[in-house]
Design an enzyme around this catalytic site. Structure first.
Site, PDB file in Angstrom:
ATOM      1  N   HIS A  37       0.838  -1.207   0.000  1.00 28.55           N
ATOM      2  CA  HIS A  37       0.000   0.000   0.000  1.00 28.55           C
ATOM      3  C   HIS A  37       0.874   1.259   0.000  1.00 28.55           C
ATOM      4  O   HIS A  37       0.597   2.219  -0.717  1.00 28.55           O
ATOM      5  CB  HIS A  37      -0.881   0.045   1.253  1.00 28.55           C
ATOM      6  CG  HIS A  37      -1.855  -1.083   1.382  1.00 28.55           C
ATOM      7  ND1 HIS A  37      -1.755  -2.032   2.370  1.00 28.55           N
ATOM      8  CD2 HIS A  37      -2.966  -1.398   0.669  1.00 28.55           C
ATOM      9  CE1 HIS A  37      -2.762  -2.897   2.272  1.00 28.55           C
ATOM     10  NE2 HIS A  37      -3.510  -2.535   1.237  1.00 28.55           N
ATOM     11  N   LYS A 147      -0.766  -6.304  -8.106  1.00 26.37           N
ATOM     12  CA  LYS A 147      -1.023  -7.555  -7.384  1.00 26.37           C
ATOM     13  C   LYS A 147      -2.453  -8.039  -7.672  1.00 26.37           C
ATOM     14  O   LYS A 147      -2.700  -9.211  -7.875  1.00 26.37           O
ATOM     15  CB  LYS A 147      -0.836  -7.326  -5.892  1.00 26.37           C
ATOM     16  CG  LYS A 147      -1.640  -8.249  -5.052  1.00 26.37           C
ATOM     17  CD  LYS A 147      -0.883  -8.967  -4.031  1.00 26.37           C
ATOM     18  CE  LYS A 147      -1.764  -9.838  -3.188  1.00 26.37           C
ATOM     19  NZ  LYS A 147      -3.033  -9.217  -2.822  1.00 26.37           N
TER      20      LYS A 147
HETATM   21  P1  AMP Z   1      -6.483  -3.788  -0.468  1.00 26.47           P
HETATM   22  O1  AMP Z   1      -6.311  -3.030   0.805  1.00 26.47           O
HETATM   23  O2  AMP Z   1      -6.059  -5.224  -0.375  1.00 26.47           O
HETATM   24  O3  AMP Z   1      -7.839  -3.607  -1.090  1.00 26.47           O
HETATM   25  O4  AMP Z   1      -5.459  -3.137  -1.493  1.00 26.47           O
HETATM   26  C1  AMP Z   1      -5.474  -1.776  -1.759  1.00 26.47           C
HETATM   27  C2  AMP Z   1      -4.591  -1.511  -2.952  1.00 26.47           C
HETATM   28  O5  AMP Z   1      -3.258  -1.913  -2.658  1.00 26.47           O
HETATM   29  C3  AMP Z   1      -5.027  -2.284  -4.190  1.00 26.47           C
HETATM   30  O6  AMP Z   1      -4.889  -1.464  -5.336  1.00 26.47           O
HETATM   31  C4  AMP Z   1      -4.070  -3.445  -4.215  1.00 26.47           C
HETATM   32  O7  AMP Z   1      -3.847  -3.966  -5.500  1.00 26.47           O
HETATM   33  C5  AMP Z   1      -2.811  -2.779  -3.676  1.00 26.47           C
HETATM   34  N1  AMP Z   1      -1.879  -3.771  -3.146  1.00 26.47           N
HETATM   35  C6  AMP Z   1      -2.155  -4.757  -2.252  1.00 26.47           C
HETATM   36  N2  AMP Z   1      -1.074  -5.523  -2.057  1.00 26.47           N
HETATM   37  C7  AMP Z   1      -0.093  -5.028  -2.838  1.00 26.47           C
HETATM   38  C8  AMP Z   1       1.271  -5.402  -3.087  1.00 26.47           C
HETATM   39  N3  AMP Z   1       1.845  -6.449  -2.489  1.00 26.47           N
HETATM   40  N4  AMP Z   1       1.988  -4.662  -3.972  1.00 26.47           N
HETATM   41  C9  AMP Z   1       1.407  -3.602  -4.593  1.00 26.47           C
HETATM   42  N5  AMP Z   1       0.140  -3.194  -4.403  1.00 26.47           N
HETATM   43  C10 AMP Z   1      -0.607  -3.905  -3.542  1.00 26.47           C
END
Ligand code: AMP
Length: 265
Positions: A37, A147
């Protein structure tokens, strides 16, 4: 750093910034923030004059048997991390839906297959909440992580089809030192499950390195190798454009990952 809980206040703040000619860069999240994030927040910093992070565990993208209730919500820590990264505003509403809400955004092509097949309704929930968030935060740029490759595909299509005035930027996958893609759900894994989970990036990396193989052959090889791993259940291995994408379950935890194939494939 402003912490904003109401839709109206967020919209008013965005309007003030826009009227001053400031460019808003936005990172939507469900919280439990990690380096993945934060890498998106740093990209946002480069792309905008003001950075907004939303923290909202969106109920409509979870299936009835999924982990909505136990999804981690370390609110204080999340806010501290955002503060340290120089985020200008965190939008953290307690809810985004009226009890009688009757409108949904449904994307009907990119949402099919892969996670769409294994998580019915998931991308309807994602598309709906993202359109709402974009209308609330009114960003010039919104950053999403590679991801969640299919999520990026769906959002890019929705933004294009609905003429939303925002540029979507994809940030690269951030991994831990063993190669596992960072995810808020990794905290569910026991030490033994973590060992099993490492097979996901390991297999994708191995298959990526097979220079002579076609995408179909790589798909098949990854599938066979992942199916052989004890303690891991394969949801899918599937090519999407230049990416080989996979989802597995280890214990009660669902993990996704993908690699870009640059050889013959
Ligand atoms: P989430 O909180 O899981 O909904 O993720 C929020 C954002 O962070 C989304 O755009 C995800 O794709 C991104 N994200 C989550 N994990 C990663 C990671 N390991 N590397 C890059 N972006 C990520």
């Amino acid at each position: 750093m402003e912490v904003i809980g109401s839709v109206g206040r967020m919209q008013r703040q965005a309007a003030v910034w826009r009227a001053a000619g400031l460019k808003i860069a936005f990172v939507p999240t469900m919280g439990a923030l990690h380096e993945g994030h934060l890498s998106l927040v740093r990209l946002a910093r480069k792309r905008g004059d003001r950075v907004v992070v939303s923290i909202y565990v969106n109920p409509t993208q979870f299936g009835p048997k999924e982990d909505f209730a136990r999804y981690p919500r370390p609110r204080r820590r999340d806010l501290e991390l955002c503060r340290k990264e120089g985020v200008d505003a965190v939008f953290a509403p307690s809810t985004l839906y009226r009890s009688d809400a009757s409108t949904r955004v449904i994307e009907t092509e990119k949402s099919l297959g892969r996670c769409g097949r294994h998580r019915p309704g998931h991308f309807d929930g994602v598309a709906t909440v993202v359109v709402k968030l974009l209308n609330i935060v009114q960003p010039d740029v919104a950053i999403f992580g590679q991801k969640d490759a299919q999520q990026c595909d769906v959002i890019e299509r929705v933004v294009r089809d609905l003429d939303l005035p925002v540029k979507i930027v994809r940030g690269p996958i951030v991994r831990d030192r063993n190669g596992l893609a960072l995810s808020s759900r990794n905290t569910y894994l026991s030490a033994e499950e973590m060992e099993v989970a490492l097979n996901l990036p390991r297999v994708l990396r191995a298959v990526k390195s097979k220079r002579q193989m076609t995408m179909r052959q790589r798909e098949r090889m990854a599938r066979e190798r992942l199916r052989r791993v004890k303690g891991l259940t394969l949801d899918y291995v599937e090519a999407a454009g230049a990416y080989l994408c996979a989802a597995v379950r280890v214990g009660g935890t669902r993990l996704i990952d993908n690699v870009r194939i640059t050889g013959n494939g």
